[in-house]
Design a protein around this motif. Structure first.
Motif, PDB file in Angstrom:
ATOM      1  N   ILE A   1      -0.128   2.130  23.846  1.00 42.72           N
ATOM      2  CA  ILE A   1       0.625   2.179  22.582  1.00 42.72           C
ATOM      3  C   ILE A   1      -0.294   2.704  21.493  1.00 42.72           C
ATOM      4  O   ILE A   1      -1.403   2.212  21.312  1.00 42.72           O
ATOM      5  N   THR A   2       0.187   3.696  20.742  1.00 48.57           N
ATOM      6  CA  THR A   2      -0.667   4.345  19.739  1.00 48.57           C
ATOM      7  C   THR A   2      -0.045   4.392  18.354  1.00 48.57           C
ATOM      8  O   THR A   2      -0.625   4.987  17.450  1.00 48.57           O
ATOM      9  N   THR A   3       1.116   3.801  18.169  1.00 42.01           N
ATOM     10  CA  THR A   3       1.756   3.806  16.846  1.00 42.01           C
ATOM     11  C   THR A   3       2.085   2.377  16.443  1.00 42.01           C
ATOM     12  O   THR A   3       2.336   1.521  17.289  1.00 42.01           O
TER      13      THR A   3
ATOM     14  N   ILE B   1       0.852  -1.192   0.000  1.00 38.02           N
ATOM     15  CA  ILE B   1       0.000   0.000   0.000  1.00 38.02           C
ATOM     16  C   ILE B   1       0.888   1.242   0.000  1.00 38.02           C
ATOM     17  O   ILE B   1       1.654   1.457   0.939  1.00 38.02           O
ATOM     18  N   GLN B   2       0.790   2.038  -1.033  1.00 37.13           N
ATOM     19  CA  GLN B   2       1.595   3.248  -1.122  1.00 37.13           C
ATOM     20  C   GLN B   2       0.987   4.364  -0.277  1.00 37.13           C
ATOM     21  O   GLN B   2      -0.238   4.480  -0.161  1.00 37.13           O
ATOM     22  N   ASP B   3       1.882   5.170   0.316  1.00 39.80           N
ATOM     23  CA  ASP B   3       1.467   6.329   1.119  1.00 39.80           C
ATOM     24  C   ASP B   3       0.469   5.922   2.209  1.00 39.80           C
ATOM     25  O   ASP B   3      -0.545   6.587   2.440  1.00 39.80           O
ATOM     26  N   LEU B   4       0.771   4.827   2.877  1.00 43.81           N
ATOM     27  CA  LEU B   4      -0.109   4.337   3.939  1.00 43.81           C
ATOM     28  C   LEU B   4      -0.005   5.243   5.161  1.00 43.81           C
ATOM     29  O   LEU B   4       1.082   5.485   5.682  1.00 43.81           O
ATOM     30  N   ASN B   5      -1.142   5.749   5.616  1.00 45.53           N
ATOM     31  CA  ASN B   5      -1.179   6.611   6.789  1.00 45.53           C
ATOM     32  C   ASN B   5      -0.840   5.807   8.043  1.00 45.53           C
ATOM     33  O   ASN B   5      -1.353   4.699   8.243  1.00 45.53           O
ATOM     34  N   ALA B   6       0.036   6.361   8.889  1.00 48.95           N
ATOM     35  CA  ALA B   6       0.493   5.643  10.086  1.00 48.95           C
ATOM     36  C   ALA B   6      -0.663   5.357  11.038  1.00 48.95           C
ATOM     37  O   ALA B   6      -0.732   4.275  11.632  1.00 48.95           O
TER      38      ALA B   6
ATOM     39  N   PHE C   1      -1.988   1.560  12.199  1.00 45.12           N
ATOM     40  CA  PHE C   1      -2.071   1.093  13.590  1.00 45.12           C
ATOM     41  C   PHE C   1      -3.492   0.659  13.936  1.00 45.12           C
ATOM     42  O   PHE C   1      -3.689  -0.343  14.620  1.00 45.12           O
ATOM     43  N   ASP C   2      -4.481   1.420  13.481  1.00 45.01           N
ATOM     44  CA  ASP C   2      -5.875   1.088  13.766  1.00 45.01           C
ATOM     45  C   ASP C   2      -6.232  -0.274  13.170  1.00 45.01           C
ATOM     46  O   ASP C   2      -6.890  -1.090  13.825  1.00 45.01           O
ATOM     47  N   ALA C   3      -5.781  -0.539  11.937  1.00 45.43           N
ATOM     48  CA  ALA C   3      -6.060  -1.820  11.295  1.00 45.43           C
ATOM     49  C   ALA C   3      -5.360  -2.959  12.025  1.00 45.43           C
ATOM     50  O   ALA C   3      -5.909  -4.052  12.187  1.00 45.43           O
ATOM     51  N   PHE C   4      -4.134  -2.701  12.479  1.00 49.11           N
ATOM     52  CA  PHE C   4      -3.366  -3.732  13.190  1.00 49.11           C
ATOM     53  C   PHE C   4      -4.043  -4.099  14.513  1.00 49.11           C
ATOM     54  O   PHE C   4      -4.193  -5.283  14.839  1.00 49.11           O
ATOM     55  N   SER C   5      -4.445  -3.102  15.279  1.00 43.63           N
ATOM     56  CA  SER C   5      -5.058  -3.360  16.588  1.00 43.63           C
ATOM     57  C   SER C   5      -6.429  -4.014  16.447  1.00 43.63           C
ATOM     58  O   SER C   5      -6.799  -4.873  17.254  1.00 43.63           O
TER      59      SER C   5
END
Length: 307
Positions: free
Chosen positions: A150-152, A120-125, A129-133
């Protein structure tokens, strides 16, 4: 395209492009190897033809004279001509589809999540993180991540690495001395303590007599307002629980990716430990867990004297 003779130039050692793969990947690989060489723009263009083969090589040879005056122009012509072979660029919504399976190890989930994020190009940080959690399965690691605020994604991956390492270390065979100590603190089976009798205050005298003769397994399960791990962390210094029994499952058959904070060993997660749930239910019947019972419809438990 004429160019002055240049000093020794090392040709890129990459797979020749034949028109069946992504042109952007080939162009990137070529640039990475040419950046380390101090050469002029004309040498970039001249050496690029050495990384082509087949019909693509013919395409390069058939370029009109004086149509290319720098490598940027050549890059545009190259990617435009073979645009049909470009890989589809994924949007950030694809990352939200990566969900940890019921029995999937944390290492496997982190690997899949990273591979998807790289596409994914230019993926917002924040989106990452939201998708990972959200994709994480509820458990000890997710609880620790929330507890540590943890927020990042960078910090989350670092914590995941530490958690995986700790789980694998704890999954190793126990030291013989440690095992002897745990066996020494186990209660003796030939000296059982007298069981205490507890009953609901709303029961009548006759129902209490019948309840005393029923086995403990027939008691109605108690639902708590928090998970077992959270409750254990809060009451471990206030109440003394029964000595934990050693895991019966052989070490080789245990799930090395699950860690029980009650046993201090791998094999299952603490929220799956039935013996701990029964211990907490016993404390609830003694009236010591009222703050962890759901509000509304709470039945108070009280100790009954045996006379």
């Amino acid at each position: 395209m004429e160019c002055p003779p240049s000093p020794k130039v090392k040709l890129p050692t990459i797979e020749p492009f034949d028109g069946t793969t992504d042109p952007d990947d080939h162009l990137s690989a070529y640039k990475y190897q040419m950046y380390v060489q101090v050469v002029d723009d004309s040498t970039w263009c001249k050496n690029f033809s050495a990384t082509l083969k087949g019909l693509v090589q013919k395409w390069f040879n058939n370029l009109p004279p004086n149509s290319v005056n720098n490598f940027t122009k050549l890059s545009i012509l190259f990617t435009s001509h073979f645009v049909a072979n470009r890989q589809e660029q994924k949007a950030s919504m694809y990352l939200g589809k990566v969900i940890q399976g019921p029995k999937e190890a944390l290492r496997s989930f982190v690997k899949r999540c990273n591979l998807e994020a790289l596409q994914i190009q230019d993926l917002n940080a924040g989106v990452a993180f939201d998708a990972f959690s959200r994709g994480l399965r509820p458990g000890s690691f997710k609880f620790d991540m929330v507890k540590k605020k943890i927020t990042t994604l960078t910090k989350a991956l670092r914590e995941a690495e530490v958690f995986i390492h700790a789980t694998e270390v704890c999954a190793e065979a126990k030291h013989p001395e440690t095992k002897k100590i745990e066996e020494a603190v186990q209660p003796k089976k030939n000296n059982p303590k007298k069981a205490e009798t507890w009953a609901l205050t709303s029961m009548t005298t006759s129902s209490r007599r019948s309840k005393r003769s029923e086995p403990a397994a027939s008691m109605e399960p108690i639902e708590f307002s928090k998970d077992q791990y959270s409750i254990l962390m809060e009451i471990k210094d206030q109440h003394e629980l029964k000595t934990r029994a050693e895991m019966k499952t052989p070490y080789r058959n245990r799930d090395k990716c699950k860690y029980c904070h009650f046993h201090k060993d791998c094999g299952h997660e603490i929220n799956e430990y039935k013996h701990l749930k029964r211990a907490l239910e016993d404390m609830a019947r003694k009236g010591k867990m009222n703050s962890y019972l759901p509000q509304g419809g709470i039945r108070k438990f009280q100790k009954r004297d045996d006379r």
